[in-house]
Every structure is written in C-alpha cells, then in structure tokens.
Design a protein around this motif. Structure first.
Motif, PDB file in Angstrom:
ATOM      1  N   LYS A  35      44.842  35.718  47.135  1.00 34.99           N
ATOM      2  CA  LYS A  35      43.817  35.370  46.150  1.00 34.99           C
ATOM      3  C   LYS A  35      42.739  36.453  46.170  1.00 34.99           C
ATOM      4  CE  LYS A  35      41.457  33.030  43.133  1.00 34.99           C
ATOM      5  NZ  LYS A  35      41.925  32.930  41.723  1.00 34.99           N
ATOM      6  N   VAL A  36      42.555  37.094  45.022  1.00 33.67           N
ATOM      7  CA  VAL A  36      41.560  38.149  44.879  1.00 33.67           C
ATOM      8  C   VAL A  36      40.550  37.732  43.820  1.00 33.67           C
ATOM      9  CG1 VAL A  36      41.162  40.567  44.312  1.00 33.67           C
ATOM     10  CG2 VAL A  36      43.267  39.908  45.509  1.00 33.67           C
ATOM     11  N   TYR A  37      39.262  37.812  44.166  1.00 33.17           N
ATOM     12  CA  TYR A  37      38.196  37.527  43.208  1.00 33.17           C
ATOM     13  C   TYR A  37      37.607  38.851  42.711  1.00 33.17           C
ATOM     14  CZ  TYR A  37      38.239  32.647  44.708  1.00 33.17           C
ATOM     15  OH  TYR A  37      38.619  31.359  44.984  1.00 33.17           O
ATOM     16  N   ALA A  38      37.454  38.933  41.407  1.00 34.58           N
ATOM     17  CA  ALA A  38      36.839  40.120  40.808  1.00 34.58           C
ATOM     18  C   ALA A  38      35.405  39.789  40.407  1.00 34.58           C
ATOM     19  CB  ALA A  38      37.639  40.561  39.584  1.00 34.58           C
ATOM     20  N   ARG A  39      34.492  40.717  40.641  1.00 36.54           N
ATOM     21  CA  ARG A  39      33.086  40.470  40.311  1.00 36.54           C
ATOM     22  C   ARG A  39      32.416  41.801  39.963  1.00 36.54           C
ATOM     23  NH1 ARG A  39      30.097  41.599  45.025  1.00 36.54           N
ATOM     24  NH2 ARG A  39      31.419  41.948  46.860  1.00 36.54           N
ATOM     25  N   ARG A  82      33.994  43.677  36.297  1.00 37.33           N
ATOM     26  CA  ARG A  82      34.826  43.018  37.304  1.00 37.33           C
ATOM     27  C   ARG A  82      35.618  44.037  38.136  1.00 37.33           C
ATOM     28  NH1 ARG A  82      35.081  37.655  36.431  1.00 37.33           N
ATOM     29  NH2 ARG A  82      37.085  37.404  37.476  1.00 37.33           N
ATOM     30  N   ARG A  83      34.951  45.129  38.486  1.00 39.41           N
ATOM     31  CA  ARG A  83      35.621  46.186  39.235  1.00 39.41           C
ATOM     32  C   ARG A  83      35.577  45.962  40.741  1.00 39.41           C
ATOM     33  NH1 ARG A  83      33.431  51.555  35.969  1.00 39.41           N
ATOM     34  NH2 ARG A  83      34.734  51.272  34.102  1.00 39.41           N
ATOM     35  N   GLN A  84      34.643  45.135  41.194  1.00 41.93           N
ATOM     36  CA  GLN A  84      34.551  44.861  42.624  1.00 41.93           C
ATOM     37  C   GLN A  84      35.509  43.738  42.994  1.00 41.93           C
ATOM     38  OE1 GLN A  84      30.498  44.456  44.088  1.00 41.93           O
ATOM     39  NE2 GLN A  84      29.724  45.509  42.258  1.00 41.93           N
ATOM     40  N   LYS A  85      36.335  43.977  43.992  1.00 38.54           N
ATOM     41  CA  LYS A  85      37.362  43.016  44.381  1.00 38.54           C
ATOM     42  C   LYS A  85      37.066  42.454  45.772  1.00 38.54           C
ATOM     43  CE  LYS A  85      39.847  44.229  40.731  1.00 38.54           C
ATOM     44  NZ  LYS A  85      40.092  43.341  39.581  1.00 38.54           N
ATOM     45  N   THR A  86      37.214  41.124  45.904  1.00 44.07           N
ATOM     46  CA  THR A  86      37.091  40.462  47.202  1.00 44.07           C
ATOM     47  C   THR A  86      38.386  39.714  47.476  1.00 44.07           C
ATOM     48  OG1 THR A  86      34.698  40.165  46.962  1.00 44.07           O
ATOM     49  CG2 THR A  86      35.812  38.776  48.575  1.00 44.07           C
ATOM     50  N   THR A 129      46.365  34.551  43.035  1.00 44.03           N
ATOM     51  CA  THR A 129      46.595  35.804  42.327  1.00 44.03           C
ATOM     52  C   THR A 129      48.075  36.157  42.352  1.00 44.03           C
ATOM     53  OG1 THR A 129      44.376  36.557  42.967  1.00 44.03           O
ATOM     54  CG2 THR A 129      45.921  38.238  42.201  1.00 44.03           C
TER      55      THR A 129
END
Length: 269
Positions: A9-13, A17-21, A61
């Motif tokens: 699971k990847v969160y984009a912010r 939304r280029r930063q991925k967590t 994801t």
C-alpha cells in the motif's frame, strides 16, 4: 481462511502527488480457520492499514486478498457487500464506533435491521441474547453509550459485530483504551466467544503480553514489512531479529513481563 499475498500500500501526497509513502511493503500472511494471528509492532508500522486491507476497507496498491478461497480484490462492490457479514472489525475506541444518539438497544439492532437478520417479532429476543453473550445485563438496554463504562461500551461494540455471525474478525487494538482489569475481562470474553464460534481473528496490538495470550501465531511488523513470524514462545522468548528483541526488551523494562525473562540484556541486538 485468510490469505494476504504480496500486499503493498503506497500513499501519494504533496504537489501533483509526487511524494510517496509506503505504508505496507510486500506483506504475505495467512490465518487458518479458528486461529488467531497476532500482528504486533510500534505505532505507524502499518498494522491497522494491513487489517483494513484484509477486509477491503482500504484498497491495496498491489497484491491479493483471499477470504475462504475467494479473491476479494477482484470483487465488485455488490459482490463484496454480500460477503461483508462474514468479515467484521472491532475497533480500538468504542466511543467512535457507537452512535452517542442511539440507545444500546438501537446500537445492537442496527446491523440486524440493515442486513435483515431479524424481524420485529424476534428483534428483542435477538438483542437480549447478544447482550447476554457479551456479559451485559439486560437493564442496560435503554441506556446511551455515555451512561455506561468503557468496558461495557466495548462489549456493546462486540455484540454488534457478533450480530451478523461473522467467521473472521479484525480486532484492532480492542482493549488499548481500557483499564488493565477490564482489558483482561474483554480479552477473556473474546477468547471464549472464539472457541464457541470457531472464529478466525487477526489481532492487532502493540502490547506484547496481550498478543502472547491471544495468539496462535505472531507476526512482527516494522516500517510496513513483516520482519519475523512464528509461535508466541519463539517470537517473544527467543526472538531472532534485532527489532523483535528490542520490542521484547522494552516490554520487560516497562515491567509488563516482570519475572518472565531472566536477563533482558540478552535480548538486545
């Protein structure tokens, strides 16, 4: 009963939304019917995210979730809705899972009404039976959540979950907000109900002592990945990974396991 295969699971912010967590990183787990898998790790390790992915409350994801041989990731919303009664979640804080405007009677009746599990003639009997199963006195039926204790509210939340006769439950830190004496009562109740109903449980907690008591198998999660998995004794008394040893040592030093471990320094990396 439940299989998680290579779940990520990847969160984009951020801007565009280029930063991925990465909250969950390529996790594979399985739980046999009637058994409990304890998922332990520090706050922010991805435990709750993984639990919600297992119920498809959050979309992964990538990866596959199988429940009783059914691939949940490929189901439509309509098809998934038909399976929902078989898969339930018990949240950490009953104050947020119970509507303060509803009486205990209404809280327990709500899932029965929505799922059409009981008619008007049998509703009262079903509600009282569910309250009895979780150890609540019938006199509480017309009270509101703010009029009962934290332990009683969690029992009401458990009664709501049991009203649909689930086969699998995600218990997400279900006793973290309770006093120690009340924790023991609720945990004992969950184990008793599991034995009678052959429930399969994913038990999420940061409390190693609780996980040891509740689980058949333990998985240790760190930064979104499973770093170690095995029996409660092996994981918590002879851990192999440095992160697990640090968790166990910290639990000992906080007096959670006084007398269980001879020398906590032996567990440090």
């Amino acid at each position: 009963m439940l299989e998680l295969e290579e779940i990520t699971k990847v969160y984009a912010r951020g801007f565009l939304r280029r930063q991925k967590t990465v909250a969950v990183n390529n996790v594979s787990l399985s739980i046999k019917r009637g058994k409990t898998l304890g998922l332990v790790g520090e706050s922010g390790s991805g435990k709750s995210t993984l639990g919600r992915i297992a119920l498809r409350l959050i979309e992964a994801t990538s990866g596959t979730v199988r429940f009783d041989g059914i691939d949940l990731t490929g189901l439509s919303r309509y098809e998934l809705r038909k399976l929902r009664p078989r898969m339930q979640i018990l949240f950490q804080d009953p104050d947020t899972s119970l509507d303060p405007r509803m009486t205990i009677r209404e809280c327990v009746a709500e899932p029965l009404i929505i799922s059409n599990r009981a008619g008007p003639d049998e509703m009262e009997e079903r509600i009282l039976d569910l309250l009895g199963r979780v150890g609540l006195h019938p006199d509480l039926i017309d009270r509101y959540p703010f009029e009962i204790s934290g332990g009683q509210k969690q029992r009401v939340a458990l009664a709501r979950v049991l009203s649909l006769n689930p086969e699998f439950i995600v218990a997400d830190e279900p006793t973290a907000a309770l006093d120690l004496s009340v924790q023991a009562q609720v945990l004992s109740l969950i184990k008793s109900i599991q034995k009678k109903s052959n429930l399969t449980i994913l038990f999420i907690s940061h409390d190693l002592q609780v996980v040891e008591q509740m689980s058949d198998t333990i998985a240790v999660m760190h930064h979104g990945s499973i770093v170690e998995q095995g029996s409660p004794h092996d994981i918590l008394h002879t851990p192999m990974e440095s992160y697990t040893r640090t968790l166990v040592s910290a639990a000992y030093e906080s007096d959670a396991w006084l007398g269980k471990i001879t020398d906590p320094r032996a567990l440090l990396p």
